[in-house]
Design a protein around this motif. Sequence first.
Motif, PDB file in Angstrom:
ATOM      1  N   ARG A 103       0.894  -1.163   0.000  1.00 36.27           N
ATOM      2  CA  ARG A 103       0.000   0.000   0.000  1.00 36.27           C
ATOM      3  C   ARG A 103       0.933   1.212   0.000  1.00 36.27           C
ATOM      4  N   HIS A 129       2.966   7.710   5.372  1.00 38.40           N
ATOM      5  CA  HIS A 129       2.215   7.886   6.619  1.00 38.40           C
ATOM      6  C   HIS A 129       3.042   7.448   7.830  1.00 38.40           C
ATOM      7  N   HIS A 158      -5.388  -0.273  13.087  1.00 40.10           N
ATOM      8  CA  HIS A 158      -4.965  -1.567  13.633  1.00 40.10           C
ATOM      9  C   HIS A 158      -6.125  -2.384  14.205  1.00 40.10           C
ATOM     10  N   TYR A 185       1.028  14.127  11.196  1.00 34.91           N
ATOM     11  CA  TYR A 185       0.007  13.070  11.300  1.00 34.91           C
ATOM     12  C   TYR A 185      -1.264  13.634  11.936  1.00 34.91           C
TER      13      TYR A 185
HETATM   14  C1  HEM Z   1       4.980   1.197  17.079  1.00 36.53           C
HETATM   15  C2  HEM Z   1       4.059   0.412  16.519  1.00 36.53           C
HETATM   16  C3  HEM Z   1       3.365   0.713  15.227  1.00 36.53           C
HETATM   17  C4  HEM Z   1       3.321   1.875  14.499  1.00 36.53           C
HETATM   18  C5  HEM Z   1       3.983   3.215  14.795  1.00 36.53           C
HETATM   19  C6  HEM Z   1       2.493   1.613  13.328  1.00 36.53           C
HETATM   20  C7  HEM Z   1       2.211   2.541  12.345  1.00 36.53           C
HETATM   21  C8  HEM Z   1       1.339   2.354  11.311  1.00 36.53           C
HETATM   22  C9  HEM Z   1       0.965   3.350  10.329  1.00 36.53           C
HETATM   23  C10 HEM Z   1       1.513   4.770  10.286  1.00 36.53           C
HETATM   24  C11 HEM Z   1       0.075   2.799   9.496  1.00 36.53           C
HETATM   25  C12 HEM Z   1      -0.561   3.461   8.284  1.00 36.53           C
HETATM   26  C13 HEM Z   1      -1.707   4.280   8.729  1.00 36.53           C
HETATM   27  C14 HEM Z   1      -2.159   5.286   7.703  1.00 36.53           C
HETATM   28  O1  HEM Z   1      -2.348   4.908   6.553  1.00 36.53           O
HETATM   29  O2  HEM Z   1      -2.299   6.456   8.066  1.00 36.53           O
HETATM   30  C15 HEM Z   1      -0.155   1.444   9.941  1.00 36.53           C
HETATM   31  C16 HEM Z   1      -1.009   0.545   9.335  1.00 36.53           C
HETATM   32  C17 HEM Z   1      -0.927  -0.809   9.551  1.00 36.53           C
HETATM   33  N1  HEM Z   1      -0.182  -1.443  10.516  1.00 36.53           N
HETATM   34 FE1  HEM Z   1       0.908  -0.576  11.956  1.00 36.53          FE
HETATM   35  N2  HEM Z   1       2.080   0.315  13.351  1.00 36.53           N
HETATM   36  C18 HEM Z   1       2.583  -0.277  14.493  1.00 36.53           C
HETATM   37  C19 HEM Z   1       2.423  -1.588  14.868  1.00 36.53           C
HETATM   38  C20 HEM Z   1       1.942  -2.587  14.036  1.00 36.53           C
HETATM   39  C21 HEM Z   1       2.070  -3.994  14.246  1.00 36.53           C
HETATM   40  C22 HEM Z   1       2.732  -4.647  15.480  1.00 36.53           C
HETATM   41  C23 HEM Z   1       1.499  -4.614  13.175  1.00 36.53           C
HETATM   42  C24 HEM Z   1       1.385  -6.091  12.867  1.00 36.53           C
HETATM   43  C25 HEM Z   1       2.287  -6.985  13.227  1.00 36.53           C
HETATM   44  C26 HEM Z   1       0.982  -3.573  12.304  1.00 36.53           C
HETATM   45  C27 HEM Z   1       0.285  -3.786  11.117  1.00 36.53           C
HETATM   46  C28 HEM Z   1      -0.301  -2.795  10.354  1.00 36.53           C
HETATM   47  C29 HEM Z   1      -1.173  -3.062   9.211  1.00 36.53           C
HETATM   48  C30 HEM Z   1      -1.542  -4.452   8.665  1.00 36.53           C
HETATM   49  C31 HEM Z   1      -1.598  -1.820   8.741  1.00 36.53           C
HETATM   50  C32 HEM Z   1      -2.609  -1.552   7.609  1.00 36.53           C
HETATM   51  C33 HEM Z   1      -2.085  -1.825   6.261  1.00 36.53           C
HETATM   52  C34 HEM Z   1      -1.237  -0.726   5.686  1.00 36.53           C
HETATM   53  O3  HEM Z   1      -1.335   0.456   6.058  1.00 36.53           O
HETATM   54  O4  HEM Z   1      -0.423  -1.045   4.829  1.00 36.53           O
HETATM   55  N3  HEM Z   1       1.287  -2.360  12.843  1.00 36.53           N
HETATM   56  N4  HEM Z   1       0.645   1.200  11.028  1.00 36.53           N
END
Ligand code: HEM
Length: 152
Positions: free
Chosen positions: A41, A47, A76, A62
């Motif tokens: 994506r 982001h 999430h 943000y």
């Molecule tokens: C410090 C911890 C984390 C931060 C800072 C973080 C940050 C982010 C951000 C910035 C996005 C995109 C949101 C947007 O489009 O505005 C996102 C989406 C996502 N995050 Fe995280 N995340 C964290 C932990 C995790 C963990 C532990 C997982 C899975 C093991 C995860 C899986 C996902 C998924 C599947 C998406 C949606 C798909 C995508 O945007 O591609 N995240 N996260």
Amino acid sequence: MTVTLYEYAGGTDAMRRLAQAHYDRCVSDPLLVQVFGTTPRPEHVEHLAVWLGEVFGGPSGYTDRYGGHHALLSHHAGLGINEAQRVAFVEAFMAAADEAGLPADALFRSRLYEYVEWGTRIAHSVSQHPTVGPSDDPVPLWDWGPDGPPSK
Ligand code: HEM
């Protein structure tokens, strides 16, 4: 004035390099691909870079453009992240910091590690529920902690 973690890391360019190196791992690591899928994506990298920049004391992009803390949590909700995936995310993040050439000194790296440990526990927790409750909490700010920045 004390240098922020964002400035110390190298500002926006460093956040982008970190986000790109991390996301590349998220769409190729065998455990992480189960939640991220194999189809990138493209906006994720930008982001994530903007989120990390704000958390580490840089511009409030943000909050201003992408919906702030509540929106990040909502991304999430319902993902059903398990503990092995959470740990894989942390490991990928720290490996990405190496690949992106972020400062390697122990204090900076420990603050980075503490942040991603803390943040992934929150992501893990909210991912177990289909939706996130209402909240006006601001984007969390992460600094050097009680030890202050490294002396030059
Ligand atoms: C410090 C911890 C984390 C931060 C800072 C973080 C940050 C982010 C951000 C910035 C996005 C995109 C949101 C947007 O489009 O505005 C996102 C989406 C996502 N995050 Fe995280 N995340 C964290 C932990 C995790 C963990 C532990 C997982 C899975 C093991 C995860 C899986 C996902 C998924 C599947 C998406 C949606 C798909 C995508 O945007 O591609 N995240 N996260």
